[in-house]
Scaffold this active site. Sequence first.
Site, PDB file in Angstrom:
ATOM      1  N   HIS A 188      38.921  41.433  52.249  1.00  0.00           N
ATOM      2  CA  HIS A 188      40.306  41.133  51.865  1.00  0.00           C
ATOM      3  C   HIS A 188      41.269  41.366  53.030  1.00  0.00           C
ATOM      4  CE1 HIS A 188      38.972  42.174  47.481  1.00  0.00           C
ATOM      5  NE2 HIS A 188      38.421  41.061  47.936  1.00  0.00           N
ATOM      6  N   HIS A 212      40.039  33.673  44.038  1.00  0.00           N
ATOM      7  CA  HIS A 212      39.552  34.867  44.719  1.00  0.00           C
ATOM      8  C   HIS A 212      38.285  34.577  45.514  1.00  0.00           C
ATOM      9  CE1 HIS A 212      39.183  39.081  45.669  1.00  0.00           C
ATOM     10  NE2 HIS A 212      37.877  38.921  45.483  1.00  0.00           N
ATOM     11  N   ASP A 218      37.671  35.202  49.480  1.00  0.00           N
ATOM     12  CA  ASP A 218      36.519  35.850  50.105  1.00  0.00           C
ATOM     13  C   ASP A 218      35.910  34.987  51.204  1.00  0.00           C
ATOM     14  OD1 ASP A 218      36.635  38.170  48.592  1.00  0.00           O
ATOM     15  OD2 ASP A 218      35.115  37.537  47.154  1.00  0.00           O
ATOM     16  N   HIS A 222      29.154  36.498  49.202  1.00  0.00           N
ATOM     17  CA  HIS A 222      29.224  37.066  50.546  1.00  0.00           C
ATOM     18  C   HIS A 222      27.955  36.806  51.364  1.00  0.00           C
ATOM     19  CE1 HIS A 222      32.934  38.969  49.412  1.00  0.00           C
ATOM     20  NE2 HIS A 222      32.356  39.631  48.427  1.00  0.00           N
TER      21      HIS A 222
END
Length: 312
Positions: free
Chosen positions: A79, A242, A246, A269
């Site tokens: 973030h 969101h 990321d 991720h």
Amino acid sequence: MERRRTLKAPIGCVGIGLHSGRRAALTLRPAPIGTGIVFRRTDLGLDIPARYDLVFDTRLCTAIALPGQPQARLGTIEHVMAALAASGIDDVVVEVDGPEVPILDGSASPFLFLIDCAGIATSAMPRSTIEVLKTVRVQDGEGPAAPWVALHPTATPGFEASLEIDFPSTAIGHQSLSLRVTEASFRGVLADARTFTMAEDVARLRAMGLAQGGSLANAVVVDGPLVLNPGGLRHADECVRHKLLDVVGDLALASAPLSARFSGSRSGHALNNRLLRALFADASAWRWKDAPLLPATEPAATRVPEAEPVAA
């Protein structure tokens, strides 16, 4: 030609680590031009450059560590990385006094607030960018439902992104979003989107030693069709926003802005990091533009991160 930027003054905050549950203090400090983004574990006296090849763990966050020193790790960096990238910050030292960046409200907005308060200093040195020359794609598993991500060349300089997600919880379901990622669009569309999880996963994550600091104050929690947070969602499609936030943070670990178009489906991720590894492993897939400050070859990689559980 864009110029490299740092902060005008140091600024800090205190919060809690999402996964560790520990108090965490963070300070953003101006750095000499050419430093890049460096995370400093002040409790250990160690610096960890913000690089894709130093990603050590991708279970529900992006964590970096020095090679051969897993204890010298820092988690949940995505973030603050997204906020720095969107603000065009190239050179900064991010000091943290423990193993995890504070989660704050679960979005990138608090980090943008810190950057705005500190102010931005623009140097005379040109900013390097990485131009993607051919499509690079990675996929997790087989079949049409397998998660995948890709980087494509783009005729227009800058970064474009398109992402879709699909969760069984009806509060999330299928969502998609496409946008050209600029500082303005990041602030207006992505920055305030919070991390999220399913209610049925909370106990399992805590049994794994994760989400120890998670709460409705720093994460969206959904239970079937219900959003458990008292204030509900900030946007109807907050979850895909969101996930794209990321992506911006994870791909900022390329160490320079990408001139490319990103596309993906159900990414996380681990896939985001694998995409950068695949890009830099193919010397014909990219090139430096402007004045390169970094090596033109792929850095020596650490181990490939494991796939993460299904959550934000």
